[in-house]
Enzyme design. Structure first.
Site, PDB file in Angstrom:
ATOM      1  N   ASP A   7     -59.983   1.420   1.560  1.00 39.13           N
ATOM      2  CA  ASP A   7     -60.388   2.787   1.889  1.00 39.13           C
ATOM      3  C   ASP A   7     -60.539   2.856   3.407  1.00 39.13           C
ATOM      4  O   ASP A   7     -60.151   1.905   4.123  1.00 39.13           O
ATOM      5  CB  ASP A   7     -61.658   3.195   1.122  1.00 39.13           C
ATOM      6  CG  ASP A   7     -62.921   2.498   1.630  1.00 39.13           C
ATOM      7  OD1 ASP A   7     -62.819   1.606   2.501  1.00 39.13           O
ATOM      8  OD2 ASP A   7     -64.013   2.842   1.146  1.00 39.13           O
ATOM      9  N   HIS A   8     -61.130   3.947   3.897  1.00 39.52           N
ATOM     10  CA  HIS A   8     -61.306   4.103   5.348  1.00 39.52           C
ATOM     11  C   HIS A   8     -62.211   3.014   5.925  1.00 39.52           C
ATOM     12  O   HIS A   8     -62.001   2.565   7.046  1.00 39.52           O
ATOM     13  CB  HIS A   8     -61.876   5.493   5.660  1.00 39.52           C
ATOM     14  CG  HIS A   8     -63.141   5.791   4.915  1.00 39.52           C
ATOM     15  ND1 HIS A   8     -63.159   6.003   3.550  1.00 39.52           N
ATOM     16  CD2 HIS A   8     -64.437   5.879   5.326  1.00 39.52           C
ATOM     17  CE1 HIS A   8     -64.405   6.224   3.158  1.00 39.52           C
ATOM     18  NE2 HIS A   8     -65.195   6.140   4.218  1.00 39.52           N
ATOM     19  N   CYS A  64     -62.995  -2.571   1.382  1.00 37.69           N
ATOM     20  CA  CYS A  64     -63.738  -1.331   1.637  1.00 37.69           C
ATOM     21  C   CYS A  64     -64.850  -1.680   2.618  1.00 37.69           C
ATOM     22  O   CYS A  64     -64.787  -2.733   3.258  1.00 37.69           O
ATOM     23  CB  CYS A  64     -64.242  -0.696   0.338  1.00 37.69           C
ATOM     24  SG  CYS A  64     -65.478  -1.635  -0.566  1.00 37.69           S
ATOM     25  N   GLY A  65     -65.849  -0.834   2.760  1.00 34.61           N
ATOM     26  CA  GLY A  65     -66.906  -1.133   3.729  1.00 34.61           C
ATOM     27  C   GLY A  65     -67.639  -2.418   3.402  1.00 34.61           C
ATOM     28  O   GLY A  65     -67.865  -3.268   4.256  1.00 34.61           O
ATOM     29  N   THR A  66     -68.010  -2.557   2.128  1.00 32.65           N
ATOM     30  CA  THR A  66     -68.757  -3.746   1.699  1.00 32.65           C
ATOM     31  C   THR A  66     -67.902  -4.753   0.923  1.00 32.65           C
ATOM     32  O   THR A  66     -68.315  -5.904   0.749  1.00 32.65           O
ATOM     33  CB  THR A  66     -69.893  -3.329   0.747  1.00 32.65           C
ATOM     34  OG1 THR A  66     -69.299  -2.644  -0.367  1.00 32.65           O
ATOM     35  CG2 THR A  66     -70.911  -2.438   1.435  1.00 32.65           C
ATOM     36  N   GLY A  67     -66.795  -4.299   0.377  1.00 29.88           N
ATOM     37  CA  GLY A  67     -65.997  -5.117  -0.541  1.00 29.88           C
ATOM     38  C   GLY A  67     -66.475  -4.970  -1.979  1.00 29.88           C
ATOM     39  O   GLY A  67     -65.823  -5.450  -2.913  1.00 29.88           O
ATOM     40  N   GLY A  69     -67.603  -1.877  -3.770  1.00 29.36           N
ATOM     41  CA  GLY A  69     -67.102  -0.737  -4.552  1.00 29.36           C
ATOM     42  C   GLY A  69     -65.667  -0.956  -5.003  1.00 29.36           C
ATOM     43  O   GLY A  69     -65.320  -0.718  -6.174  1.00 29.36           O
ATOM     44  N   HIS A  97     -62.185 -21.818 -10.036  1.00 32.41           N
ATOM     45  CA  HIS A  97     -62.890 -21.677 -11.318  1.00 32.41           C
ATOM     46  C   HIS A  97     -62.642 -20.364 -12.047  1.00 32.41           C
ATOM     47  O   HIS A  97     -62.730 -20.326 -13.268  1.00 32.41           O
ATOM     48  CB  HIS A  97     -64.401 -21.835 -11.097  1.00 32.41           C
ATOM     49  CG  HIS A  97     -64.806 -23.249 -10.804  1.00 32.41           C
ATOM     50  ND1 HIS A  97     -66.123 -23.638 -10.702  1.00 32.41           N
ATOM     51  CD2 HIS A  97     -64.064 -24.370 -10.582  1.00 32.41           C
ATOM     52  CE1 HIS A  97     -66.176 -24.946 -10.428  1.00 32.41           C
ATOM     53  NE2 HIS A  97     -64.942 -25.409 -10.337  1.00 32.41           N
ATOM     54  N   ASN A  98     -62.375 -19.286 -11.310  1.00 26.45           N
ATOM     55  CA  ASN A  98     -62.217 -17.971 -11.969  1.00 26.45           C
ATOM     56  C   ASN A  98     -60.773 -17.487 -12.008  1.00 26.45           C
ATOM     57  O   ASN A  98     -60.506 -16.440 -12.587  1.00 26.45           O
ATOM     58  CB  ASN A  98     -63.045 -16.885 -11.266  1.00 26.45           C
ATOM     59  CG  ASN A  98     -64.457 -17.288 -10.928  1.00 26.45           C
ATOM     60  OD1 ASN A  98     -64.929 -17.118  -9.806  1.00 26.45           O
ATOM     61  ND2 ASN A  98     -65.168 -17.840 -11.896  1.00 26.45           N
ATOM     62  N   ARG A 108     -67.105  -3.885   6.906  1.00 27.13           N
ATOM     63  CA  ARG A 108     -68.332  -3.701   7.683  1.00 27.13           C
ATOM     64  C   ARG A 108     -69.254  -4.914   7.527  1.00 27.13           C
ATOM     65  O   ARG A 108     -70.406  -4.869   7.951  1.00 27.13           O
ATOM     66  CB  ARG A 108     -69.056  -2.420   7.220  1.00 27.13           C
ATOM     67  CG  ARG A 108     -68.229  -1.170   7.476  1.00 27.13           C
ATOM     68  CD  ARG A 108     -68.818   0.055   6.797  1.00 27.13           C
ATOM     69  NE  ARG A 108     -67.949   1.215   7.026  1.00 27.13           N
ATOM     70  CZ  ARG A 108     -67.972   2.313   6.279  1.00 27.13           C
ATOM     71  NH1 ARG A 108     -68.808   2.412   5.267  1.00 27.13           N
ATOM     72  NH2 ARG A 108     -67.147   3.312   6.540  1.00 27.13           N
ATOM     73  N   ARG A 131     -61.501 -26.683 -18.501  1.00 27.11           N
ATOM     74  CA  ARG A 131     -62.637 -25.938 -19.090  1.00 27.11           C
ATOM     75  C   ARG A 131     -62.762 -24.542 -18.480  1.00 27.11           C
ATOM     76  O   ARG A 131     -63.246 -23.610 -19.132  1.00 27.11           O
ATOM     77  CB  ARG A 131     -63.943 -26.711 -18.944  1.00 27.11           C
ATOM     78  CG  ARG A 131     -64.445 -26.861 -17.527  1.00 27.11           C
ATOM     79  CD  ARG A 131     -65.684 -27.761 -17.469  1.00 27.11           C
ATOM     80  NE  ARG A 131     -66.310 -27.771 -16.159  1.00 27.11           N
ATOM     81  CZ  ARG A 131     -65.868 -28.463 -15.106  1.00 27.11           C
ATOM     82  NH1 ARG A 131     -64.772 -29.199 -15.216  1.00 27.11           N
ATOM     83  NH2 ARG A 131     -66.509 -28.435 -13.961  1.00 27.11           N
ATOM     84  N   HIS A 132     -62.282 -24.387 -17.255  1.00 24.22           N
ATOM     85  CA  HIS A 132     -62.369 -23.075 -16.610  1.00 24.22           C
ATOM     86  C   HIS A 132     -61.391 -22.073 -17.234  1.00 24.22           C
ATOM     87  O   HIS A 132     -61.653 -20.882 -17.254  1.00 24.22           O
ATOM     88  CB  HIS A 132     -62.134 -23.204 -15.106  1.00 24.22           C
ATOM     89  CG  HIS A 132     -63.114 -24.135 -14.471  1.00 24.22           C
ATOM     90  ND1 HIS A 132     -64.457 -23.840 -14.406  1.00 24.22           N
ATOM     91  CD2 HIS A 132     -62.967 -25.369 -13.935  1.00 24.22           C
ATOM     92  CE1 HIS A 132     -65.100 -24.848 -13.830  1.00 24.22           C
ATOM     93  NE2 HIS A 132     -64.210 -25.794 -13.541  1.00 24.22           N
ATOM     94  N   ARG A 135     -63.050 -20.425 -20.090  1.00 18.69           N
ATOM     95  CA  ARG A 135     -64.007 -19.409 -19.642  1.00 18.69           C
ATOM     96  C   ARG A 135     -63.300 -18.138 -19.176  1.00 18.69           C
ATOM     97  O   ARG A 135     -63.739 -17.017 -19.476  1.00 18.69           O
ATOM     98  CB  ARG A 135     -64.881 -19.992 -18.526  1.00 18.69           C
ATOM     99  CG  ARG A 135     -65.778 -21.094 -19.061  1.00 18.69           C
ATOM    100  CD  ARG A 135     -66.360 -21.963 -17.990  1.00 18.69           C
ATOM    101  NE  ARG A 135     -67.103 -23.067 -18.602  1.00 18.69           N
ATOM    102  CZ  ARG A 135     -67.510 -24.139 -17.945  1.00 18.69           C
ATOM    103  NH1 ARG A 135     -67.252 -24.278 -16.648  1.00 18.69           N
ATOM    104  NH2 ARG A 135     -68.169 -25.089 -18.572  1.00 18.69           N
TER     105      ARG A 135
HETATM  106  C1  RB5 Z   1     -67.465   4.231   2.228  1.00 19.69           C
HETATM  107  O1  RB5 Z   1     -68.337   4.846   3.102  1.00 19.69           O
HETATM  108  C2  RB5 Z   1     -68.145   3.027   1.581  1.00 19.69           C
HETATM  109  O2  RB5 Z   1     -69.095   3.464   0.661  1.00 19.69           O
HETATM  110  C3  RB5 Z   1     -67.123   2.135   0.910  1.00 19.69           C
HETATM  111  O3  RB5 Z   1     -66.207   1.701   1.864  1.00 19.69           O
HETATM  112  C4  RB5 Z   1     -67.642   0.883   0.251  1.00 19.69           C
HETATM  113  O4  RB5 Z   1     -68.462   0.164   1.117  1.00 19.69           O
HETATM  114  C5  RB5 Z   1     -68.215   1.023  -1.085  1.00 19.69           C
HETATM  115  O5  RB5 Z   1     -68.550   0.037  -1.762  1.00 19.69           O
END
Ligand code: RB5
Length: 145
Positions: A7-8, A64-67, A69, A97-98, A108, A131-132, A135
């Site tokens: 995303d942005h 994404c911003g956090t990875g 979402g 393992h996964n 971010r 074993r993995h 799972r």
């Molecule tokens: C967008 O502002 C932000 O919410 C998205 O990039 C992400 O961090 C969501 O998990």
């Protein structure tokens, strides 16, 4: 072929990762977004993950911003095992393992140096099986419950 999507909030880091993949001659396809204009991460998770499920791409990298979402969205798609990682141990072990087929990063959260090292680990670590595998099969079974 590696499927990329963001995303942005992940756009800038995706540009860095694309430059890194180019330098390493690793083929990729960018499923968007193509600017920093605000958009919804689920749309790009869907596009990139559909290419993986269809067999057009082997693995994916979503940002994404956090990875978080974008990993939540990706994990709703049958056949996708997406892991949000911000350090080396997780990026390595989610392959060992996964058998993760999608790496999710936070634009971010981490800088390009760490991100490219995580990409390297993710792309170059083989699933251990054994074993993995049992799972991981149970994860797959949950898709049909
Ligand atoms: C967008 O502002 C932000 O919410 C998205 O990039 C992400 O961090 C969501 O998990």
């Amino acid at each position: 072929m590696i499927a990329l999507g963001s995303d942005h909030g992940g756009f800038e880091l995706k540009q860095e990762i694309m430059a890194y993949l180019k330098e390493k001659n690793i083929p990729f396809k960018d499923y968007g977004t193509y600017s920093t204009e605000s958009c919804d991460y689920a749309d790009y998770a869907e596009l990139a993950c559909n290419a993986i499920v269809a067999g057009e791409c082997e693995k994916g990298i979503l940002i994404c911003g956090t990875g978080i979402g974008i990993s939540m969205a990706a994990n709703k798609i049958k056949g996708i095992r997406a892991a949000a990682c911000s350090e080396h141990f997780s990026a390595k072990y989610t392959r060992l393992h996964n058998d993760a087929n999608v790496l999710c990063l936070g634009g971010r959260v981490i800088g390009p140096g760490t991100a490219c090292e995580l990409v390297d680990l993710f792309l170059n670590t083989e699933f251990e099986g054994g074993r993995h595998a049992l799972r991981v099969n149970k994860i797959t079974a949950l898709e049909n419950k």
